[in-house]
Design a protein around this motif. Structure first.
Motif, PDB file in Angstrom:
ATOM      1  N   LYS A  37     -72.748 116.603  20.387  1.00 19.90           N
ATOM      2  CA  LYS A  37     -71.665 116.591  19.369  1.00 19.90           C
ATOM      3  C   LYS A  37     -70.457 116.111  20.000  1.00 19.90           C
ATOM      4  CE  LYS A  37     -69.230 119.996  16.622  1.00 19.90           C
ATOM      5  NZ  LYS A  37     -67.816 119.832  16.908  1.00 19.90           N
ATOM      6  N   ASP A  39     -66.648 115.967  20.190  1.00 19.20           N
ATOM      7  CA  ASP A  39     -65.440 117.042  20.087  1.00 19.20           C
ATOM      8  C   ASP A  39     -64.260 116.126  19.782  1.00 19.20           C
ATOM      9  OD1 ASP A  39     -67.079 119.247  19.935  1.00 19.20           O
ATOM     10  OD2 ASP A  39     -66.478 119.526  22.101  1.00 19.20           O
ATOM     11  N   GLU A  40     -64.113 115.071  20.510  1.00 19.71           N
ATOM     12  CA  GLU A  40     -62.945 114.180  20.483  1.00 19.71           C
ATOM     13  C   GLU A  40     -63.032 112.769  20.763  1.00 19.71           C
ATOM     14  OE1 GLU A  40     -58.616 113.640  22.790  1.00 19.71           O
ATOM     15  OE2 GLU A  40     -60.094 114.969  23.713  1.00 19.71           O
ATOM     16  N   ARG A  51     -64.536 113.567  24.321  1.00 21.73           N
ATOM     17  CA  ARG A  51     -65.137 114.815  25.006  1.00 21.73           C
ATOM     18  C   ARG A  51     -66.546 114.849  23.903  1.00 21.73           C
ATOM     19  NH1 ARG A  51     -60.998 117.735  24.529  1.00 21.73           N
ATOM     20  NH2 ARG A  51     -61.365 118.568  22.529  1.00 21.73           N
ATOM     21  N   ARG A  53     -70.121 117.416  23.700  1.00 22.74           N
ATOM     22  CA  ARG A  53     -70.832 118.741  24.001  1.00 22.74           C
ATOM     23  C   ARG A  53     -72.275 118.596  23.788  1.00 22.74           C
ATOM     24  NH1 ARG A  53     -68.262 123.136  24.611  1.00 22.74           N
ATOM     25  NH2 ARG A  53     -66.481 122.567  23.787  1.00 22.74           N
ATOM     26  N   ALA A  58     -69.547 121.083  27.681  1.00 19.64           N
ATOM     27  CA  ALA A  58     -68.729 120.048  27.545  1.00 19.64           C
ATOM     28  C   ALA A  58     -68.550 118.889  28.539  1.00 19.64           C
ATOM     29  CB  ALA A  58     -67.024 120.674  27.078  1.00 19.64           C
TER      30      ALA A  58
END
Length: 103
Positions: A37, A39-40, A51, A53, A58
């Motif tokens: 996933k 995140d950023e 970032r 995950r 993370a």
């Protein structure tokens, strides 16, 4: 903190075209890996800071786009360190596809 995982991927696209492909690439690549996933993902000039995950852990890093290569640097949490070789191969493989496939 563990040592970063560094992958260099050569290309012949030039900086601008490589960056254009990468700007759509991370999120799209993550959709092909169900447990990953994003995140950023943000760009600062020719550097993408990200970032992600995976498995509840993370990882963060950046991608630097140069005229003839892309350098990916990722810091993996200690629980994911055992998958560093697999991650390195996956980054190189997906990066090569993204930077060599005709668009």
């Amino acid at each position: 903190m563990s040592a970063p995982l560094v992958v260099s991927i050569p290309h012949r696209l030039g900086r601008e075209e490589a960056a254009r492909r990468l700007k759509t690439g991370l999120t799209r690549a993550a959709t092909n890996v169900p447990m990953l996933k994003v995140d950023e993902e943000r760009w600062d000039g020719d550097r993408m800071i990200f970032r992600v995950r995976a498995m509840g852990q993370a990882a963060s890093g950046h991608v630097d786009v140069a005229e003839d290569h892309v350098t990916v640097e990722v810091v993996l949490p200690w629980l994911l360190q055992r998958f560093a070789e697999v991650a390195q191969a996956a980054i190189k493989s997906r990066g090569n596809l993204l930077l060599t496939k005709k668009s």
